[in-house]
Design a protein around this motif. Structure first.
Motif, mmCIF file in Angstrom:
data_model
loop_
_atom_site.group_PDB
_atom_site.id
_atom_site.type_symbol
_atom_site.label_atom_id
_atom_site.label_comp_id
_atom_site.label_asym_id
_atom_site.label_seq_id
_atom_site.Cartn_x
_atom_site.Cartn_y
_atom_site.Cartn_z
ATOM 1 N N VAL A 50 0.842 -1.198 0.000
ATOM 2 C CA VAL A 50 0.000 0.000 0.000
ATOM 3 C C VAL A 50 0.878 1.249 0.000
ATOM 4 C CG1 VAL A 50 -1.687 1.343 1.321
ATOM 5 C CG2 VAL A 50 -1.996 -1.123 1.052
ATOM 6 N N LEU A 51 1.898 1.252 0.821
ATOM 7 C CA LEU A 51 2.821 2.387 0.874
ATOM 8 C C LEU A 51 3.510 2.592 -0.477
ATOM 9 C CD1 LEU A 51 4.177 4.568 2.587
ATOM 10 C CD2 LEU A 51 5.868 2.857 3.251
ATOM 11 N N ALA A 52 3.991 1.518 -1.083
ATOM 12 C CA ALA A 52 4.666 1.616 -2.383
ATOM 13 C C ALA A 52 3.712 2.129 -3.458
ATOM 14 C CB ALA A 52 5.252 0.262 -2.787
ATOM 15 N N ALA A 53 2.479 1.625 -3.455
ATOM 16 C CA ALA A 53 1.499 2.059 -4.457
ATOM 17 C C ALA A 53 1.138 3.525 -4.265
ATOM 18 C CB ALA A 53 0.254 1.182 -4.379
ATOM 19 N N ALA A 54 0.987 3.963 -3.015
ATOM 20 C CA ALA A 54 0.662 5.366 -2.749
ATOM 21 C C ALA A 54 1.804 6.273 -3.213
ATOM 22 C CB ALA A 54 0.386 5.575 -1.264
ATOM 23 N N ASN A 55 3.030 5.902 -2.891
ATOM 24 C CA ASN A 55 4.180 6.702 -3.316
ATOM 25 C C ASN A 55 4.312 6.738 -4.832
ATOM 26 O OD1 ASN A 55 5.101 7.628 -0.809
ATOM 27 N ND2 ASN A 55 6.156 5.709 -0.415
ATOM 28 N N GLU A 56 4.042 5.632 -5.485
ATOM 29 C CA GLU A 56 4.095 5.590 -6.951
ATOM 30 C C GLU A 56 3.006 6.476 -7.544
ATOM 31 O OE1 GLU A 56 4.907 4.864 -10.922
ATOM 32 O OE2 GLU A 56 6.162 4.682 -9.149
ATOM 33 N N GLY A 57 1.819 6.449 -6.954
ATOM 34 C CA GLY A 57 0.732 7.297 -7.436
ATOM 35 C C GLY A 57 1.061 8.773 -7.300
ATOM 36 N N ILE A 58 1.639 9.156 -6.184
ATOM 37 C CA ILE A 58 2.026 10.547 -5.970
ATOM 38 C C ILE A 58 3.121 10.947 -6.946
ATOM 39 C CG2 ILE A 58 3.146 12.124 -4.340
ATOM 40 C CD1 ILE A 58 1.593 10.567 -2.120
ATOM 41 N N ARG A 59 4.111 10.069 -7.121
ATOM 42 C CA ARG A 59 5.202 10.358 -8.061
ATOM 43 C C ARG A 59 4.656 10.548 -9.474
ATOM 44 N NH1 ARG A 59 7.402 8.684 -12.121
ATOM 45 N NH2 ARG A 59 6.256 6.741 -12.121
ATOM 46 N N ALA A 60 3.751 9.659 -9.889
ATOM 47 C CA ALA A 60 3.197 9.737 -11.239
ATOM 48 C C ALA A 60 2.355 11.003 -11.412
ATOM 49 C CB ALA A 60 2.359 8.494 -11.540
ATOM 50 N N ALA A 61 1.583 11.373 -10.382
ATOM 51 C CA ALA A 61 0.770 12.592 -10.464
ATOM 52 C C ALA A 61 1.658 13.826 -10.566
ATOM 53 C CB ALA A 61 -0.152 12.687 -9.250
ATOM 54 N N GLN A 62 2.735 13.855 -9.782
ATOM 55 C CA GLN A 62 3.662 14.994 -9.842
ATOM 56 C C GLN A 62 4.331 15.073 -11.206
ATOM 57 O OE1 GLN A 62 6.066 14.031 -6.398
ATOM 58 N NE2 GLN A 62 5.240 15.778 -5.273
#
Length: 74
Positions: free
Chosen positions: A39-51
């Motif tokens: 969950v942590l990895a997916a959230a960080n990936e989502g934030i990175r992709a949005a940025q």
């Protein structure tokens, strides 16, 4: 996403988590830490992709403004 798509997090352009999807196969009561990590990895990936997407879109706009307004570095 993380864990081969077993955990998916959707993040908006203004970095708000909109949804979290967890595949039932990702839930192992004996290994909760692995699910937490996914969950942590997916959230960080989502934030990175949005940025990255926001920067990409703003880069095109800023690049167009810099030349027309004579603003260096934009």
């Amino acid at each position: 996403s993380a864990g081969g798509g077993m955990v998916k997090v959707k993040v908006s352009g203004d970095l708000v988590v909109q949804s979290i999807e967890i595949d039932k196969d990702a839930v192992d009561p004996e290994d909760v830490e692995m699910l937490q990590d996914m969950v942590l990895a997916a959230a960080n990936e989502g934030i990175r992709a949005a940025q990255e997407r926001a920067e990409s879109k703003m880069g095109g706009i800023a690049g167009g403004l810099g030349g027309g307004l004579g603003l260096p570095g934009m």
